[in-house]
Motif scaffolding. Sequence first.
Motif, PDB file in Angstrom:
ATOM      1  N   THR A   3       0.837  -1.201   0.000  1.00 26.01           N
ATOM      2  CA  THR A   3       0.000   0.000   0.000  1.00 26.01           C
ATOM      3  C   THR A   3       0.871   1.249   0.000  1.00 26.01           C
ATOM      4  O   THR A   3       0.591   2.228  -0.717  1.00 26.01           O
ATOM      5  N   GLN A   4       1.922   1.221   0.784  1.00 29.14           N
ATOM      6  CA  GLN A   4       2.817   2.375   0.835  1.00 29.14           C
ATOM      7  C   GLN A   4       3.534   2.576  -0.494  1.00 29.14           C
ATOM      8  O   GLN A   4       3.731   3.706  -0.950  1.00 29.14           O
ATOM      9  N   LYS A   5       3.943   1.487  -1.132  1.00 36.08           N
ATOM     10  CA  LYS A   5       4.588   1.593  -2.442  1.00 36.08           C
ATOM     11  C   LYS A   5       3.639   2.191  -3.468  1.00 36.08           C
ATOM     12  O   LYS A   5       4.027   3.029  -4.294  1.00 36.08           O
ATOM     13  N   ILE A  11       2.545   9.444  -5.700  1.00 35.07           N
ATOM     14  CA  ILE A  11       3.243  10.709  -5.429  1.00 35.07           C
ATOM     15  C   ILE A  11       4.299  10.971  -6.495  1.00 35.07           C
ATOM     16  O   ILE A  11       4.456  12.091  -7.001  1.00 35.07           O
ATOM     17  N   ILE A  12       5.039   9.916  -6.862  1.00 35.73           N
ATOM     18  CA  ILE A  12       6.065  10.064  -7.908  1.00 35.73           C
ATOM     19  C   ILE A  12       5.432  10.481  -9.224  1.00 35.73           C
ATOM     20  O   ILE A  12       5.950  11.357  -9.946  1.00 35.73           O
ATOM     21  N   ASN A  17       4.453  14.623 -13.246  1.00 36.86           N
ATOM     22  CA  ASN A  17       3.547  15.467 -14.021  1.00 36.86           C
ATOM     23  C   ASN A  17       3.772  16.941 -13.718  1.00 36.86           C
ATOM     24  O   ASN A  17       3.761  17.794 -14.619  1.00 36.86           O
ATOM     25  N   LYS A  18       3.940  17.256 -12.415  1.00 35.75           N
ATOM     26  CA  LYS A  18       4.190  18.651 -12.045  1.00 35.75           C
ATOM     27  C   LYS A  18       5.517  19.134 -12.609  1.00 35.75           C
ATOM     28  O   LYS A  18       5.639  20.281 -13.072  1.00 35.75           O
TER      29      LYS A  18
END
Length: 487
Positions: A3-5, A11-12, A17-18
């Motif tokens: 789940t954390q991955k 987030i990555i 994208n940002k």
Amino acid sequence: MDTQKEALRRIINTLANKNEELQYFLDSVDGTRTGLQEESCKVMSELEAELEKLSSALEERGAQLRDVIKEEKRRKEAELQRQLSEGKAALLSCRELLEFANQSMTITNEEEFLTAAKQIKERVTMAPAFRMATRPAVSENMSQFTVDFSGEKAGLLRLNFLPVPRAPEIDVSSCVVRDNSITVAWRPSDGDGPIERYDVEHRKANAGGALRAAGEADWEKISDITDTQVMLSGLKFDSPFVVVRVRARNKAAAGDFSEPVSMETKAFTFGFDTATAHAELKIQGDTVTWEPQGVKGHDARLRGKENKNSRSATPSPNKTAGSRGGRERFAGESYTVLGDQEINGGCHYWELRPLADWKSLSVGVAYRGSLGRFDQLGKSSTSWCLYASQWLQSALAAKHGNRAKALDWPPPQRVGVYCDHDNGELMFIDVDRLRLLHVFRSRFLQPLVPAFTVWCGGISVATGLQVPSFMGNFVSSNHNAAADQSL
């Protein structure tokens, strides 16, 4: 941990994208700064040129006015000089006559006196002093050349830059997408003054309203439009959207572009699946050409038609040896290639043109997975095609399920293919003559793919086409008719 991955992956992805968005922004700002420098130099140069023209025009007009004053001065001076010359001559003559008259008063002899008096009288009668005007012919007044440029000076002080036209507004309700053309209509902004022309730009996009989808593509421009609408014609709809924008121009200035508007451009676009192409078919862009790699035998009719001793005679499609290609590649006598996009539903349209020196071709649709390597179009229940030939003699036929129906029509130079998967209709059109050649009615149980067979010569295929408006007549008139055309 999984789940954390997954959260970290999101987030990555967000950061990536940002990062891309910020890089695009920085590139845009840098490009704008460079454009600002170039545009500033351009308008400064144009300003200097206009001021130079204004100064030259003022100097030219000043020289003209000076010449008028000088000419009038020369005219009056010449007239006064003439009067001076005539007056001096008359004064001299008058003085001489006066002296002669005074001397005559001293003559005592009556006869001599009478003679002198007569001469004096005659000379006085003819004397210039008594025949010339004794006032100046012209005056010193030059008030007719008085000037007052206060109004012009005020006008010069009002000199300013041309008002830049505001961006027009695209009238989406009046825009029409039809027959691979887009009619773009717009409304000019109020109070902009006279607009001389408009510029319209358009480019393709993969998402409505998302210009970044086509960020690297250049805008295509149409300039010098005098109306408030324009038709973009001859387009290939190989993207989901076409984005358009418009700007107004007055005498020398162009305004900002309008807000871009995305026009949906639905069309069926496909290429050739080269993995399925027969080894003797060459795929290049939108064309397929037959290039034989070897011949085991020649058709007897062809050998009779060509030089019987020539080994380069064109082989018959029924006699040419097959090649051993990959697992999905057609082989043997099936000189076939499939399209790379499936038809799962809806209405679709594409066109085919035979190339020069073609001999035999087929165009149609098939269930992709149901055709074997050696299957020919129209010879199974899973493929439908229009067959055309001009080898030995012209022929045109509709083929399906190993049955052929001869069509009393010459092979067309431009074949339109219309496929309505949902309603089970497949139509072939002679586009140049707008003739319905044949219609198949079936129940398509699987996705279809475009299919083509070429023997000798080649074909070109046009995709990215909307269903043309003329198909409406064929569809409506054939829904309940021509049942006997189906095989």
